[in-house]
Design a protein around this motif. Sequence first.
Motif, short mmCIF file in Angstrom:
data_model
loop_
_atom_site.label_atom_id
_atom_site.label_comp_id
_atom_site.label_asym_id
_atom_site.label_seq_id
_atom_site.Cartn_x
_atom_site.Cartn_y
_atom_site.Cartn_z
N GLY A 13 -23.48 -0.83 -52.68
CA GLY A 13 -22.98 0.00 -51.58
C GLY A 13 -23.02 -0.68 -50.24
N GLU A 16 -21.29 1.65 -45.29
CA GLU A 16 -21.87 1.74 -46.63
C GLU A 16 -21.01 2.64 -47.52
N GLU A 59 -23.15 6.98 -52.05
CA GLU A 59 -23.94 6.82 -53.28
C GLU A 59 -23.15 7.30 -54.49
#
Length: 536
Positions: free
Chosen positions: A427, A447, A450
């Motif tokens: 990520g 990023e 998740e």
Amino acid sequence: MTNRRVGRRRRWPAVAVTGVLVAGAAGWAVGFGPLRPGGAGEEAPQVADPAAVRAAESFLQSWAAGDWAGAARLTDSPAKAEQTLRNFTAGLEITKPVLTAAGATRTEGGNGATVPYTAKLPVAGLGTWSYGSELGVDRTDAGWRVRWELSLVHPKLTEKEKFRLVEEESAELAAVDRDGAPISAAAHPSLISVLGLGGGKPRGEVQVVDRVTGEVRSTAVRFGPAAGEGGGPVRTTIDARVQRAADRALARHAQGRNAGLVALRIDSGEVVAVANGPAAGFNRAFQGTYAPGSTWKVLTSAALLRKGAVTPSTVVDCPKYLTVGKQFHNVETSEIRGATFREDFIHSCNTAFVALRGKLGNGEVTTFAQEYFGIGGPEWKTGIGSVDARVPVPADETEKAAALFGQGRLRTNPLTMASVTATAVSGRFHQPLLVKGTEQERIATKELPERVVGQLRSLMRDTVTDGSATVLKGVPGEVGAKTGTAEVTEDGNNNGWLVAHDGEIAIACVVEEAKSGSGSAGPVIRDVLAEVAAAR
């Protein structure tokens, strides 16, 4: 340690060069043939009028033969073109350069064409300068003409900046691995050319400098050994065990074919192995320019998943054929009726990705690659010469479709694809590094969510257990991977790709003149990961 004095067995003055494609004599080689948009035998997107392609080919052929006037007459600015092309002969000794034109694509309205090409310029005594560029061809009252722009010669050539070659000779070079242990040429043959182990080897760089002040703005390419600091050894990030495994695997499986491999730590971007085939040849791993084929689906899948355009369970049919300006098809015209996106990914269905082109904006992948994967912004500084990837905005829908599965005008190398893999499964982007202490410009990236990272890791794992990368199925651990088979010319062999990770390192390998990624790069990466796993 590098000796910074200018004395060497052959003394060349630093020479300012106003361009890049330099020919001290005739004898350039020009390769042509459509770059077909997939690893499955697809043809390239073609312009409406073949005369546009012929004009581009004639220009490149004249340029390559040293016929500057003839090449200039084929442009819309003959005087400027001839003056610039003639200046390229100054200062460099180029032997048997190779220009390889890829498939032409239509420009808007169908009245012109864009022709990308790859230049590989052997600079005598130093190495090969490899880069990609493109030229435009337009219809005029006088017929088809190349649209003259300095950037068609090299993307960094501008009205304000030019190139300068600087050379010197290295002294005996000492280098150490990440743990401070000496690196030997005997144990790590690929590092002889990558780092310049030994002494008395020429080194140099082509600098981008201000035309007026001569101030160095950047470096186009570096050749030869890295420089040690303060008289000490070159401190590298190499992991000796991974490097040994990479050298052995390439020697065992590349079978004399050109190949390149990079492995780096997922948590830091530090390069733990870089190997080439042949070991003493061109550093394809860092300086090659290749279409990545279906390994690029790791990045385009990340873009689709982040946007919520698909989930792994979304039904995205995988037909034998799909037409977007031309007909695309899969390996051996295979199909998966009612396929999910998971099945499309793990079996590498090109037509499914073509069908998803409307889910992303025309320049969205270009922007996404920069914002999340650090590609297309500031240059990567690894400590040795490297070539950054190119992710151009597609010229039309056909090129956009091809680019979604790693063809068209995309250009990458194993360094890029190892980094893409590391970013996808963690990520976070970490700029790759090989020589410790190298000053790197900060590259700001976002990023990946998740959720997306988890989906990508699951898709890559399923590719190993149930998909096209079962060659890695016996490797211990939760290994994930993506295969790729990139076609180069209409009649030539493929380039075989594989990217993989084992949770700690990400690795990418390309093998030229291959039938498939799993069959050529697969055994190389399998052996590296298996040897690393056994040593843990």
